[in-house]
Design a protein around this motif. Structure first.
Motif, mmCIF file in Angstrom:
data_model
loop_
_atom_site.group_PDB
_atom_site.id
_atom_site.type_symbol
_atom_site.label_atom_id
_atom_site.label_comp_id
_atom_site.label_asym_id
_atom_site.label_seq_id
_atom_site.Cartn_x
_atom_site.Cartn_y
_atom_site.Cartn_z
ATOM 1 N N MET A 1 0.842 -1.175 0.000
ATOM 2 C CA MET A 1 0.000 0.000 0.000
ATOM 3 C C MET A 1 0.885 1.235 0.000
ATOM 4 O O MET A 1 2.019 1.187 0.462
ATOM 5 C CB MET A 1 -0.954 -0.032 1.188
ATOM 6 N N GLU B 1 -2.679 5.558 1.826
ATOM 7 C CA GLU B 1 -3.533 4.487 2.326
ATOM 8 C C GLU B 1 -3.126 4.087 3.741
ATOM 9 O O GLU B 1 -3.970 3.875 4.606
ATOM 10 C CB GLU B 1 -3.494 3.270 1.406
ATOM 11 N N LEU B 2 -1.824 3.983 3.979
ATOM 12 C CA LEU B 2 -1.361 3.658 5.327
ATOM 13 C C LEU B 2 -1.814 4.731 6.306
ATOM 14 O O LEU B 2 -2.297 4.419 7.394
ATOM 15 C CB LEU B 2 0.167 3.514 5.367
ATOM 16 N N ARG C 1 -5.543 4.254 6.972
ATOM 17 C CA ARG C 1 -5.847 3.035 7.740
ATOM 18 C C ARG C 1 -5.365 3.124 9.173
ATOM 19 O O ARG C 1 -5.983 2.564 10.077
ATOM 20 C CB ARG C 1 -5.241 1.822 7.044
ATOM 21 N N TYR D 1 4.206 0.120 1.656
ATOM 22 C CA TYR D 1 4.104 -0.474 2.986
ATOM 23 C C TYR D 1 3.299 -1.768 2.931
ATOM 24 O O TYR D 1 2.549 -2.006 1.990
ATOM 25 C CB TYR D 1 3.404 0.500 3.944
ATOM 26 N N THR D 2 3.441 -2.560 3.988
ATOM 27 C CA THR D 2 2.689 -3.811 4.106
ATOM 28 C C THR D 2 1.648 -3.671 5.207
ATOM 29 O O THR D 2 1.607 -2.668 5.929
ATOM 30 C CB THR D 2 3.634 -4.974 4.474
ATOM 31 N N GLU D 3 0.851 -4.699 5.348
ATOM 32 C CA GLU D 3 -0.164 -4.732 6.409
ATOM 33 C C GLU D 3 0.477 -4.579 7.794
ATOM 34 O O GLU D 3 -0.089 -3.958 8.686
ATOM 35 C CB GLU D 3 -0.940 -6.051 6.322
ATOM 36 N N ALA D 4 1.659 -5.136 7.958
ATOM 37 C CA ALA D 4 2.345 -5.048 9.253
ATOM 38 C C ALA D 4 2.645 -3.602 9.635
ATOM 39 O O ALA D 4 2.738 -3.279 10.827
ATOM 40 C CB ALA D 4 3.639 -5.866 9.213
ATOM 41 N N HIS D 5 2.786 -2.733 8.659
ATOM 42 C CA HIS D 5 3.067 -1.333 8.956
ATOM 43 C C HIS D 5 1.891 -0.644 9.642
ATOM 44 O O HIS D 5 2.094 0.281 10.425
ATOM 45 C CB HIS D 5 3.474 -0.581 7.681
ATOM 46 N N VAL D 6 0.672 -1.089 9.354
ATOM 47 C CA VAL D 6 -0.496 -0.517 10.035
ATOM 48 C C VAL D 6 -0.368 -0.773 11.536
ATOM 49 O O VAL D 6 -0.548 0.139 12.358
ATOM 50 C CB VAL D 6 -1.819 -1.098 9.484
ATOM 51 N N GLU D 7 -0.031 -2.003 11.894
ATOM 52 C CA GLU D 7 0.158 -2.346 13.304
ATOM 53 C C GLU D 7 1.323 -1.568 13.899
ATOM 54 O O GLU D 7 1.258 -1.123 15.046
ATOM 55 C CB GLU D 7 0.393 -3.847 13.457
#
Length: 125
Positions: free
Chosen positions: A1, A5-6, A9, A38-44
């Motif tokens: 993303m 988007e990051l 989110r 970025y990846t999904e892990a970056h949201v966390e």
């Protein structure tokens, strides 16, 4: 993303994400054109960073705590706990200073009220 988007989110600004990268708290990969990805892990990760900031920690302190997250071990966990205890003590001292300052202000306010009361009693009615 991509960065927008990051930001959406994670509930932060794009500016904050750029700042986190400047401080070494967040990393991204770059496309050939230089866009951050970025990846999904970056949201966390960003959510975690936000919790750390909400606890009153500085970027420098957060950077000192990240080895516990990025490379968990007894040693990094102990170091993080020690660092958080130092921060807690610093905050406690600051709170004590604020309480003393508030008490000094309360005394000034009481003096002002007493002065105002004395003015009322000397004014002819």
């Amino acid at each position: 993303m991509r960065i927008g988007e990051l930001a959406a989110r994670a509930g932060v600004s794009v500016r904050s994400l750029r700042y986190y990268e400047e401080q070494g708290l967040l990393t991204s990969t770059r496309s050939a054109s230089g866009q951050r990805h970025y990846t999904e892990a970056h949201v966390e990760r960003v959510t975690f960073l936000q919790r750390m900031y909400a606890a009153g920690l500085s970027s420098r302190t957060i950077a000192e705590l990240l080895p516990c997250v990025d490379s968990p071990s007894e040693a990094t966990s102990d170091a993080a706990l020690d660092r958080m205890a130092e921060e807690r003590e610093r905050l406690s001292e600051h709170i004590e200073d604020l309480i003393r300052t508030r008490e000094a202000l309360d005394r000034l306010m009481a003096t002002n009220r007493a002065h105002r009361a004395s003015l009322r009693s000397t004014v002819p009615g």
